[in-house]
Design a protein around this motif. Structure first.
Motif, PDB file in Angstrom:
ATOM      1  N   GLU A 113       0.832  -1.203   0.000  1.00 15.63           N
ATOM      2  CA  GLU A 113       0.000   0.000   0.000  1.00 15.63           C
ATOM      3  C   GLU A 113       0.869   1.256   0.000  1.00 15.63           C
ATOM      4  OE1 GLU A 113      -0.443  -2.545   1.984  1.00 15.63           O
ATOM      5  OE2 GLU A 113      -2.401  -3.345   1.368  1.00 15.63           O
ATOM      6  N   SER A 117       1.013   4.109  -2.955  1.00 17.56           N
ATOM      7  CA  SER A 117       0.796   5.513  -2.636  1.00 17.56           C
ATOM      8  C   SER A 117       1.989   6.369  -3.043  1.00 17.56           C
ATOM      9  CB  SER A 117       0.523   5.673  -1.139  1.00 17.56           C
ATOM     10  OG  SER A 117       0.255   7.014  -0.822  1.00 17.56           O
ATOM     11  N   GLU A 120       1.928   6.931  -6.721  1.00 16.42           N
ATOM     12  CA  GLU A 120       0.962   7.969  -7.088  1.00 16.42           C
ATOM     13  C   GLU A 120       1.507   9.364  -6.787  1.00 16.42           C
ATOM     14  OE1 GLU A 120      -2.575   7.055  -4.988  1.00 16.42           O
ATOM     15  OE2 GLU A 120      -3.078   5.292  -6.192  1.00 16.42           O
ATOM     16  N   SER A 605      -4.560   0.693   3.863  1.00 17.22           N
ATOM     17  CA  SER A 605      -4.369   1.693   2.818  1.00 17.22           C
ATOM     18  C   SER A 605      -4.120   3.069   3.409  1.00 17.22           C
ATOM     19  CB  SER A 605      -5.597   1.729   1.902  1.00 17.22           C
ATOM     20  OG  SER A 605      -5.463   2.725   0.917  1.00 17.22           O
ATOM     21  N   GLN A 609      -0.752   5.257   2.939  1.00 17.62           N
ATOM     22  CA  GLN A 609      -0.761   6.616   2.424  1.00 17.62           C
ATOM     23  C   GLN A 609      -0.063   7.572   3.383  1.00 17.62           C
ATOM     24  OE1 GLN A 609      -4.808   7.672   1.570  1.00 17.62           O
ATOM     25  NE2 GLN A 609      -5.078   6.065   0.034  1.00 17.62           N
TER      26      GLN A 609
END
Length: 761
Positions: A113, A117, A120, A605, A609
């Protein structure tokens, strides 16, 4: 604690408003009253706790009641889910920057996760850098536009050049609609397939060329106008070559008979000769009409320009008289200078209008001669074995000649004119151009830092080649910020100083002004190049990500070693699956229930993040500290400050995420608004009439710049209360609602406890 019963109350009230039968309305209104009582009880409970807290009394009992209510509502687990990442941030704050970065990178290697992140974040940083570079390039282009626009003479000459380019494009478009179209029709009737295909390609090419020219306006920088002229000349040359190739095909095909007998060939000949005669008549009429419109337009333009010149001359005379009467008046002197500039500009427009009228007259004479030539033209009979191919050959020949003439005109325009070597912008625009370079350079430098940061993230994610490409891109962008942008700033500053200096002659001023616009163009081109390079890297990253997702989806759909489905029926088919989620007593179901929300995918998640954002902020701050300070005794303090700053950013991000989650849960609970929510045609809704949270009416921030001040109407609403009337069709339901509320209040007063819902019995 309060939001859930308040939401239930609003839902019940909406359902009561939409109910058609009176008993349903009464039942829903009764439920609304119960929810409202629950809201009041919760508020009293919270108020009592804080009242004791403020008074310094013991609050253990009230706190226990609040915790019990939270557990009953299922809020405890949700709060723990949000508290755990925040607690983890607090623990990380006690570590040094090196320890924190090492632990985060170690966690990244095993946390999918967090990896997703961080990927991204890297992608968003690249997209932001690309957008920033494009904005900076546009700012450089706007500076060139403003500089050229401040020179009226230069701008006027450029506008005339654009008008000539558009005139050539319009003639090419007319040629496309007439000669090319008819030649294609004749080639089709003559079954000359290759010639037909070439003519279709020619028509498409002409249409695209015309479209490109029409995008050019007099607001474009001069160099772009010149590029359009050169491209137009090149395109017309290519079209001439393609038409010449087409004529080779039609000339060869006209000697190939396609009719079965002489009678059929004679009929085709009569058809083609009739088409040719009609076409030539149409050309004569169109040329005459086009010439007449051009002359009328030039005449109107000249009349307007001469009227403006007369007005400007009169204003100049009055300004001169006023200045003579008050020679020491600064205002009179300024008005005189403005009147002179305006009269000079009007004189230029009048001269250009006279020139345009002369050009229109010359084109009119040419068109008149062409009309007479067409009228006197004796067309030979189409007596070739293939009359349609013969007509296609004649029309193609005419198209070659017409396009060649247009190409020559475009080539003349593509030569740099003498007037373009003299640019006289005012000093203010040049100084503004120099001033704007500094913020542009800062934006470009920030873009380079964002790209470098994304490259470091790619290295941490185990992608060495993308990381190398990004680091090189960051270096290239930084070079633009260190070379092209300062050069443009220097040239604009020198041009501004030369414009104010009386020692420089006009030739030197123009030279420096043109050098400034050239530097701005060079910076613009460099920024565009870097933005396009980032776009290619982003596209490659997206393609790789999509391919990886496709592979994962295919792997999940067809895992290796998956047994084929058994189509037979037997005792084995009836046994329940051990991991069947529908079996509430299965071990897996019980384990999932016991694990709670703390290990849910959403929690993992959120944690990933949070950690990725922390790593990103720490990387950003450490890179900035490393660039700003050299290694010395203050470095540890700077790194400690960087750690706290990064964690502060991550904490604020976590708080924002928690607030967003609360808003999302509220929106999911309330559901989408419906048309039946409104009780008042003036805009009052059930939620507004029965709101229990005391929210203030919203203020329209677009109404004025001083949106922080409450509007008078909003202030009146707050102090005096809303005075909207209830719609007649809902008045009975609202009255019933308040009667139920009053009845429950009376029963509570008599019995000392809440009344039960008797309507449901």
């Amino acid at each position: 604690m309060v939001q859930t019963p308040a939401t239930q109350m609003n839902q019940s009230l909406r359902q009561a408003a939409t109910a058609r039968q009176s008993d349903q309305q009464a039942r829903k209104l009764s439920e609304t009253a119960e929810h409202q009582q629950r809201v009041a009880n919760r508020l009293n409970q919270v108020a009592e706790h804080f009242k004791r807290l403020e008074a310094g009394e013991e609050v253990a009992q009230t706190r226990q009641k609040l915790r019990e209510t939270e557990r009953q509502m299922g809020l405890a687990d949700q709060m723990n889910q949000r508290y755990n990442p925040a607690q983890e941030l607090g623990e990380l704050a006690s570590k040094t920057a090196e320890q924190l970065m090492a632990e985060l990178e170690a966690e990244l290697a095993k946390n999918p996760e967090m990896q997703e992140s961080l990927s991204e974040i890297s992608h968003d940083a690249l997209q932001q850098a690309k957008n920033s570079l494009e904005r900076s390039a546009k700012q450089e282009k706007d500076l060139r536009k403003r500089t050229e626009r401040s020179d009226t003479s230069f701008q006027t000459q450029k506008a005339a050049m654009v008008s000539q380019l558009r005139d050539i494009a319009q003639q090419a478009s007319q040629l496309n609609r007439s000669l090319i179209t008819k030649a294609e029709y004749a080639a089709t009737r003559g079954t000359v397939k290759k010639a037909r295909r070439l003519l279709q390609e020619t028509a498409s090419q002409i249409a695209k060329t015309v479209q490109d020219v029409e995008k050019t306006t007099d607001d474009n920088p001069f160099d772009e106008v010149m590029d359009t002229a050169r491209k137009l000349a090149d395109d017309l040359d290519d079209i001439v070559k393609k038409l010449a190739q087409t004529k080779v095909e039609t000339a060869k095909a006209q000697n190939e008979a396609i009719d079965r007998d002489q009678r059929q060939r004679a009929a085709r000949q009569r058809e083609m000769e009739k088409v040719r005669k009609q076409f030539h008549t149409l050309l004569v009429h169109e040329a005459r009409d086009r010439t007449r419109k051009a002359e009328q337009s030039a005449k109107r333009t000249l009349q307007t320009a001469e009227n403006n010149l007369r007005t400007a001359t009169k204003q100049l005379a009055r300004a001169e008289q006023k200045q003579q009467n008050s020679p020491d008046s600064r205002s009179a002197q300024q008005q005189l200078e403005a009147a002179r500039d305006k009269q000079h500009e009007a004189q230029q427009h009048a001269d250009q209008a006279r020139q345009a009228k002369q050009q229109a007259a010359a084109r009119s004479a040419e068109s008149e001669a062409a009309e007479k030539g067409l009228a006197k033209l004796v067309q030979p009979p189409l007596n070739a074995p293939n009359p349609a191919a013969q007509l296609a050959d004649q029309l193609t020949q005419q198209a070659v000649q017409a396009t060649d003439r247009l190409a020559e005109k475009a080539k003349q325009l593509a030569k740099r004119p003498d007037w373009s070597k003299t640019l006289k912008p005012d000093a203010e625009h040049l100084a503004q151009g120099a001033k704007r370079q500094q913020p542009i350079g800062q934006d470009v430098t920030q873009s380079a830092e964002d790209v470098a940061r994304a490259g470091r993230h790619e290295q941490r994610l185990g992608k060495p080649e993308p990381s190398r490409q990004l680091q090189q891109a960051a270096k290239d962008i930084h070079d633009v910020a260190e070379t092209e942008i300062p050069a443009a700033q220097r040239d604009f500053q020198q041009a501004a100083e030369a414009s104010d200096s009386k020692k420089e002659d006009q030739a030197q001023r123009s030279k420096k002004a043109l050098a400034a616009t050239a530097s701005a163009q060079k910076a613009e081109n460099a920024l565009h190049e870097q933005a396009e390079a980032l776009g290619r890297l982003l596209e490659a990253s997206d393609n790789a990500s999509n391919a990886a997702q496709t592979d994962i989806a295919q792997s999940d759909a067809n895992p290796p070693g998956t047994p084929q489905a058994d189509t037979g029926t037997g005792q084995g088919d009836q046994s329940p699956t051990p991991a069947d989620p529908s079996n509430s007593n299965s071990p897996s179901s019980q384990q999932s229930a016991n694990s709670g929300a703390a290990n849910s995918p959403s929690t993992d998640s959120a944690r990933g993040q949070m950690l990725a954002r922390t790593l990103d902020e720490l990387d950003r701050t450490l890179a900035k500290s490393s660039a700003e300070s050299s290694p010395n005794q203050n470095a540890p303090a700077a790194q400690s400050s960087a750690t706290l700053s990064s964690l502060g950013q991550a904490t604020r991000s976590q708080n924002a995420q928690m607030a967003a989650a609360r808003s999302q849960r509220q929106a999911m609970t309330l559901g989408p608004p419906s048309l039946t929510d409104s009780l008042d045609p003036n805009g009052a809704t059930v939620d507004q009439m029965a709101s229990s949270n005391g929210s203030l009416p919203s203020v329209d921030r677009t109404e004025s710049d001083q949106w922080g001040q409450l509007r008078r109407k909003t202030a009146d609403d707050l102090t005096e209360g809303r005075k909207e009337s209830v719609a007649p069709e809902y008045r009975k339901q609202v009255q019933t609602y308040f009667r139920v509320i009053a009845e429950r209040a009376r029963q509570r007063t008599r019995t000392g406890r809440p009344a039960r819902n008797r309507a449901s019995k």
